[in-house]
Design a protein around this motif. Structure first.
Motif, PDB file in Angstrom:
ATOM      1  N   VAL A 107       3.973   6.177 -11.393  1.00  0.00           N
ATOM      2  CA  VAL A 107       5.046   6.364 -10.407  1.00  0.00           C
ATOM      3  C   VAL A 107       4.703   7.592  -9.552  1.00  0.00           C
ATOM      4  CG1 VAL A 107       7.507   6.807 -10.073  1.00  0.00           C
ATOM      5  CG2 VAL A 107       6.741   5.384 -11.994  1.00  0.00           C
ATOM      6  N   PRO A 108       4.433   7.380  -8.266  1.00  0.00           N
ATOM      7  CA  PRO A 108       4.120   8.532  -7.408  1.00  0.00           C
ATOM      8  C   PRO A 108       5.369   9.358  -7.106  1.00  0.00           C
ATOM      9  CG  PRO A 108       4.115   6.498  -6.131  1.00  0.00           C
ATOM     10  CD  PRO A 108       4.360   6.111  -7.551  1.00  0.00           C
ATOM     11  N   HIS A 109       5.174  10.670  -6.962  1.00  0.00           N
ATOM     12  CA  HIS A 109       6.253  11.599  -6.622  1.00  0.00           C
ATOM     13  C   HIS A 109       5.877  12.316  -5.329  1.00  0.00           C
ATOM     14  CE1 HIS A 109       8.196  11.000 -10.499  1.00  0.00           C
ATOM     15  NE2 HIS A 109       6.993  11.035 -11.019  1.00  0.00           N
ATOM     16  N   ALA A 110       6.826  12.446  -4.432  1.00  0.00           N
ATOM     17  CA  ALA A 110       6.579  13.057  -3.123  1.00  0.00           C
ATOM     18  C   ALA A 110       6.686  14.574  -3.219  1.00  0.00           C
ATOM     19  CB  ALA A 110       7.565  12.511  -2.101  1.00  0.00           C
TER      20      ALA A 110
ATOM     21  N   TYR B 179       0.847  -1.192   0.000  1.00  0.00           N
ATOM     22  CA  TYR B 179       0.000   0.000   0.000  1.00  0.00           C
ATOM     23  C   TYR B 179       0.881   1.239   0.000  1.00  0.00           C
ATOM     24  CZ  TYR B 179      -3.680  -3.246   1.279  1.00  0.00           C
ATOM     25  OH  TYR B 179      -4.569  -4.288   1.284  1.00  0.00           O
ATOM     26  N   LEU B 180       0.430   2.275  -0.709  1.00  0.00           N
ATOM     27  CA  LEU B 180       1.180   3.527  -0.784  1.00  0.00           C
ATOM     28  C   LEU B 180       0.960   4.364   0.467  1.00  0.00           C
ATOM     29  CD1 LEU B 180       2.956   5.418  -2.527  1.00  0.00           C
ATOM     30  CD2 LEU B 180       0.827   6.408  -3.410  1.00  0.00           C
ATOM     31  N   CYS B 181       2.058   4.766   1.098  1.00  0.00           N
ATOM     32  CA  CYS B 181       2.008   5.637   2.282  1.00  0.00           C
ATOM     33  C   CYS B 181       2.983   6.792   2.085  1.00  0.00           C
ATOM     34  CB  CYS B 181       2.411   4.871   3.535  1.00  0.00           C
ATOM     35  SG  CYS B 181       1.294   3.564   4.012  1.00  0.00           S
ATOM     36  N   GLY B 182       2.667   7.917   2.722  1.00  0.00           N
ATOM     37  CA  GLY B 182       3.528   9.090   2.667  1.00  0.00           C
ATOM     38  C   GLY B 182       4.002   9.476   4.053  1.00  0.00           C
ATOM     39  N   LEU B 183       5.241   9.937   4.146  1.00  0.00           N
ATOM     40  CA  LEU B 183       5.815  10.405   5.402  1.00  0.00           C
ATOM     41  C   LEU B 183       5.554  11.905   5.530  1.00  0.00           C
ATOM     42  CD1 LEU B 183       7.560   9.728   7.900  1.00  0.00           C
ATOM     43  CD2 LEU B 183       9.581  10.287   6.502  1.00  0.00           C
TER      44      LEU B 183
ATOM     45  N   GLY C 179       6.296   5.555   0.013  1.00  0.00           N
ATOM     46  CA  GLY C 179       6.773   4.179  -0.027  1.00  0.00           C
ATOM     47  C   GLY C 179       5.621   3.205  -0.122  1.00  0.00           C
ATOM     48  N   TRP C 180       5.936   2.008  -0.600  1.00  0.00           N
ATOM     49  CA  TRP C 180       4.967   0.915  -0.705  1.00  0.00           C
ATOM     50  C   TRP C 180       5.263  -0.076   0.407  1.00  0.00           C
ATOM     51  CZ3 TRP C 180       1.029   1.275  -4.145  1.00  0.00           C
ATOM     52  CH2 TRP C 180       1.169   2.190  -5.183  1.00  0.00           C
ATOM     53  N   PHE C 181       4.262  -0.366   1.254  1.00  0.00           N
ATOM     54  CA  PHE C 181       4.461  -1.207   2.431  1.00  0.00           C
ATOM     55  C   PHE C 181       3.391  -2.286   2.516  1.00  0.00           C
ATOM     56  CE2 PHE C 181       6.014   3.049   3.382  1.00  0.00           C
ATOM     57  CZ  PHE C 181       7.307   2.791   3.833  1.00  0.00           C
ATOM     58  N   THR C 182       3.801  -3.462   3.018  1.00  0.00           N
ATOM     59  CA  THR C 182       2.817  -4.501   3.338  1.00  0.00           C
ATOM     60  C   THR C 182       2.107  -4.074   4.618  1.00  0.00           C
ATOM     61  OG1 THR C 182       4.325  -5.766   4.729  1.00  0.00           O
ATOM     62  CG2 THR C 182       4.294  -6.318   2.351  1.00  0.00           C
ATOM     63  N   ILE C 183       1.022  -4.742   4.922  1.00  0.00           N
ATOM     64  CA  ILE C 183       0.315  -4.427   6.171  1.00  0.00           C
ATOM     65  C   ILE C 183       1.217  -4.701   7.365  1.00  0.00           C
ATOM     66  CG2 ILE C 183      -1.621  -5.086   7.654  1.00  0.00           C
ATOM     67  CD1 ILE C 183      -3.245  -5.503   5.072  1.00  0.00           C
ATOM     68  N   GLU C 184       1.930  -5.819   7.338  1.00  0.00           N
ATOM     69  CA  GLU C 184       2.839  -6.149   8.441  1.00  0.00           C
ATOM     70  C   GLU C 184       3.893  -5.060   8.620  1.00  0.00           C
ATOM     71  OE1 GLU C 184       3.623  -8.095  11.726  1.00  0.00           O
ATOM     72  OE2 GLU C 184       2.048  -8.742  10.358  1.00  0.00           O
ATOM     73  N   GLU C 185       4.436  -4.551   7.530  1.00  0.00           N
ATOM     74  CA  GLU C 185       5.421  -3.468   7.620  1.00  0.00           C
ATOM     75  C   GLU C 185       4.785  -2.196   8.164  1.00  0.00           C
ATOM     76  OE1 GLU C 185       8.332  -4.827   3.909  1.00  0.00           O
ATOM     77  OE2 GLU C 185       6.629  -3.516   3.513  1.00  0.00           O
ATOM     78  N   MET C 186       3.522  -1.933   7.794  1.00  0.00           N
ATOM     79  CA  MET C 186       2.856  -0.721   8.298  1.00  0.00           C
ATOM     80  C   MET C 186       2.669  -0.768   9.803  1.00  0.00           C
ATOM     81  SD  MET C 186       0.130   0.619   5.457  1.00  0.00           S
ATOM     82  CE  MET C 186      -0.615  -0.922   4.952  1.00  0.00           C
ATOM     83  N   TRP C 187       2.413  -1.972  10.370  1.00  0.00           N
ATOM     84  CA  TRP C 187       2.267  -2.076  11.825  1.00  0.00           C
ATOM     85  C   TRP C 187       3.537  -1.612  12.533  1.00  0.00           C
ATOM     86  CZ3 TRP C 187      -2.040  -2.243  14.336  1.00  0.00           C
ATOM     87  CH2 TRP C 187      -3.154  -2.920  13.826  1.00  0.00           C
TER      88      TRP C 187
END
Length: 191
Positions: free
Chosen positions: A150-153, A71-75, A160-168
């Protein structure tokens, strides 16, 4: 409180356990919605019906974009509320916008992404009470983008693209903790 305090104090398993206990509180919905207060320590507390006296809400739409199992997430930028924490891209609705138009506009502005579709039914709708009693309505929507996009910040420090486990394991904004169990349930039901 520093931006990393939450992750330093709790493991991903601790957070999952807390969410499970939180959901087990059997808090009755208010007007069909579960409502939460964002606490000073960035945790969420259920709000009882007698405590819910909102004014006009700040309305926000967030995009849940999936590519495979990621999943796409932003910092978030340091100077913003919840700075240096991760979130799904999105933003406040402008006057006259619905959540679908807002999420399309925000993805274009924040990530330079064009949507190819938005699911009509929200994944999760959260009603939060922010500091000072300001209500926040946060709608999480499944959004599709082109496979080769391609997303740009431009609004975030990083994407970044993260699995659910990584998001936890990430430092997430508090509302994200309420969305991850819904995503896990969706994946279980699809398999």
């Amino acid at each position: 409180m520093s931006g990393s305090t939450f992750r330093d104090e709790f493991t991903a398993a601790d957070v999952k356990s807390a969410i499970t206990r939180f959901r087990a509180l059997a808090v009755a919905p208010i007007d069909g919605q579960y409502r939460f207060r964002v606490n000073d320590d960035l945790t969420l507390t259920p709000i009882k019906a007698a405590e819910w006296k909102p004014g006009p809400p700040v309305r926000v739409a967030a995009a849940v974009i999936r590519r495979g199992d990621r999943y796409l997430c932003g910092l978030r930028r340091r100077e913003r509320a919840y700075g240096l924490r991760w979130e799904f891209p999105g933003g406040k609705l402008e006057e006259g916008e619905d959540c679908y138009d807002a999420v399309r506009r925000e993805l274009d502005e924040e990530c330079e992404l064009v949507t190819t579709g938005v699911e009509p039914t929200p994944l999760v709708v959260l009603d939060l009470l922010l500091e000072g009693g300001t209500p926040l309505e946060l709608v999480f929507l499944h959004v599709r983008i082109a496979d080769n996009a391609v997303p740009h910040a431009s609004d975030h420090l990083a994407l970044g693209w993260f699995t659910i486990e990584e998001m936890w394991a990430l430092d997430l904004i508090p509302s994200m903790l309420a969305v991850l169990p819904a995503l896990e349930k969706e994946i279980r039901c699809a398999t």
